[in-house]
Design a protein around this motif. Structure first.
Motif, mmCIF file in Angstrom:
data_model
loop_
_atom_site.group_PDB
_atom_site.id
_atom_site.type_symbol
_atom_site.label_atom_id
_atom_site.label_comp_id
_atom_site.label_asym_id
_atom_site.label_seq_id
_atom_site.Cartn_x
_atom_site.Cartn_y
_atom_site.Cartn_z
ATOM 1 N N TYR A 1 0.835 -1.206 0.000
ATOM 2 C CA TYR A 1 0.000 0.000 0.000
ATOM 3 C C TYR A 1 0.871 1.257 0.000
ATOM 4 N N LEU A 2 1.899 1.273 0.857
ATOM 5 C CA LEU A 2 2.778 2.436 0.942
ATOM 6 C C LEU A 2 3.572 2.625 -0.349
ATOM 7 N N ARG A 3 3.953 1.529 -0.986
ATOM 8 C CA ARG A 3 4.688 1.621 -2.245
ATOM 9 C C ARG A 3 3.812 2.230 -3.340
ATOM 10 N N GLN A 4 2.593 1.735 -3.427
ATOM 11 C CA GLN A 4 1.671 2.267 -4.435
ATOM 12 C C GLN A 4 1.353 3.734 -4.155
ATOM 13 N N LYS A 5 1.210 4.060 -2.903
ATOM 14 C CA LYS A 5 0.937 5.452 -2.523
ATOM 15 C C LYS A 5 2.092 6.363 -2.932
ATOM 16 N N LYS A 6 3.310 5.883 -2.767
ATOM 17 C CA LYS A 6 4.491 6.656 -3.149
ATOM 18 C C LYS A 6 4.567 6.810 -4.666
ATOM 19 N N ILE A 7 4.244 5.741 -5.386
ATOM 20 C CA ILE A 7 4.245 5.804 -6.858
ATOM 21 C C ILE A 7 3.227 6.819 -7.341
ATOM 22 N N ASP A 8 2.046 6.806 -6.752
ATOM 23 C CA ASP A 8 0.995 7.758 -7.145
ATOM 24 C C ASP A 8 1.405 9.191 -6.829
ATOM 25 N N ALA A 9 2.047 9.389 -5.691
ATOM 26 C CA ALA A 9 2.494 10.730 -5.309
ATOM 27 C C ALA A 9 3.571 11.243 -6.250
ATOM 28 N N ASP A 10 4.518 10.366 -6.616
ATOM 29 C CA ASP A 10 5.572 10.770 -7.558
ATOM 30 C C ASP A 10 4.997 11.060 -8.939
ATOM 31 N N ALA A 11 3.969 10.326 -9.343
ATOM 32 C CA ALA A 11 3.339 10.554 -10.641
ATOM 33 C C ALA A 11 2.685 11.914 -10.691
#
Length: 325
Positions: A311-321
């Motif tokens: 969940y945290l990884r996906q959240k970080k990917i979305d934030a960087d996008a």
């Protein structure tokens, strides 16, 4: 309910620890005369060596000296004498009588402690298979794994042979696991909200706190009351925060039920610690059964960890996008 059970469990543990030298078995004149006579016939003056050494190698390796052997043999003679009079099975030095196995004082607790360590190892392998190493907070769960296995190892050692040294290690490692749960909770809740410098400061505070407690216990005089109160305070604070966090994120992070169910079931298994009866077959007491019951609950912990890191990884990917032009 969970917090009350923790408090009662640690309270009873502290009480029995303080009464470790006030048990009916070792205070009985029959037992005392038996040990005295056995020492006189079989042991040297210091009670450590045998006049005629026929002791099996495994008992030598596990440091059973002549006086220990006399106490073990006289323990069973005293138990038999109590039963002949229709009296209840007595405790000796605060503990129930256990059948010794390969030098182990409490074989079931040893095996079940190692079982907990094994489940941690098994689930960490699964965690590393499913979670990418560069995911957020992977390092934190690796530290949790190391602390947990270390604590369960020394639990096994303590139940194998109860000395002051192994008792201190068991107490300090058990507290390190409770403190690790609190640290894990603190970092998980704060890592997205505060700077790395603050997180480093929190880490230093936890380490210093652990070191001070270890140094205090290492003086050789364990304050069972203080240790009990400290464990209660840290465990209660951690449980409250975890429950509150799970409730707050129950809709956004569906997997948090795994954390909540682990806390609830852990509280239920602690009921076993409140029961104090002679061990079944002089092997399985309720403390060992508590160790057995905690092993499958570890699965919930790592299943939660896997989902949370993803969940945290996906959240970080979305934030960087979103930051990209």
């Amino acid at each position: 309910m969970y917090l009350k059970i923790i408090q009662l469990s640690l309270l009873i543990t502290g009480i029995f620890s303080k009464l470790a030298y006030a048990s009916a078995g070792d205070h009985s004149p029959y037992y005392q005369r038996c040990v005295e006579r056995c020492d006189l016939i079989n042991c040297t003056e210091d009670g450590k060596e045998f006049k005629e050494d026929r002791q099996p190698l495994i008992l030598k390796v596990t440091l059973w000296n002549c006086n220990h052997e006399c106490k073990y043999e006289c323990m069973w003679r005293t138990v038999e004498a109590f039963h002949d009079r229709n009296w209840r099975t007595p405790q000796f030095y605060g503990k129930w009588p256990f059948i010794r196995l390969f030098g182990m004082q409490e074989p079931a607790s040893v095996i079940f402690s190692l079982l907990n360590a094994y489940v941690h190892i098994k689930m960490m392998r699964k965690f590393r298979e499913k979670v990418r190493p560069n995911s957020p907070l992977v390092w934190l769960w690796n530290v949790f794994f190391i602390v947990s296995v270390h604590a369960w190892f020394w639990s096994a050692v303590f139940h194998y042979r109860d000395f002051l040294f192994t008792e201190i290690l068991d107490y300090t490692c058990a507290f390190s696991l409770i403190l690790m749960n609190c640290y894990l909770m603190s970092i998980r809740l704060l890592h997205e909200k505060v700077s790395k410098y603050i997180l480093t400061g929190i880490t230093i505070v936890f380490l210093l706190f652990l070191m001070s407690h270890v140094a205090y216990l290492s003086t050789g005089k364990i304050d069972y009351g203080y240790n009990m109160e400290l464990n209660i305070s840290v465990a209660t604070f951690s449980a409250l925060c975890w429950f509150a966090w799970c409730f707050y994120n129950r809709k956004r992070q569906k997997y948090v039920w795994k954390c909540a169910i682990y806390l609830a079931l852990s509280g239920m298994t602690l009921l076993l610690e409140l029961l104090d009866r002679p061990p079944y077959f002089y092997t399985f007491d309720y403390h060992s059964l508590w160790h057995l019951s905690t092993a499958p609950l570890i699965i919930f912990v790592y299943s939660f960890a896997i989902d949370d890191c993803k969940y945290l990884r996906q959240k970080k990917i979305d934030a960087d996008a979103k930051k990209m032009p």
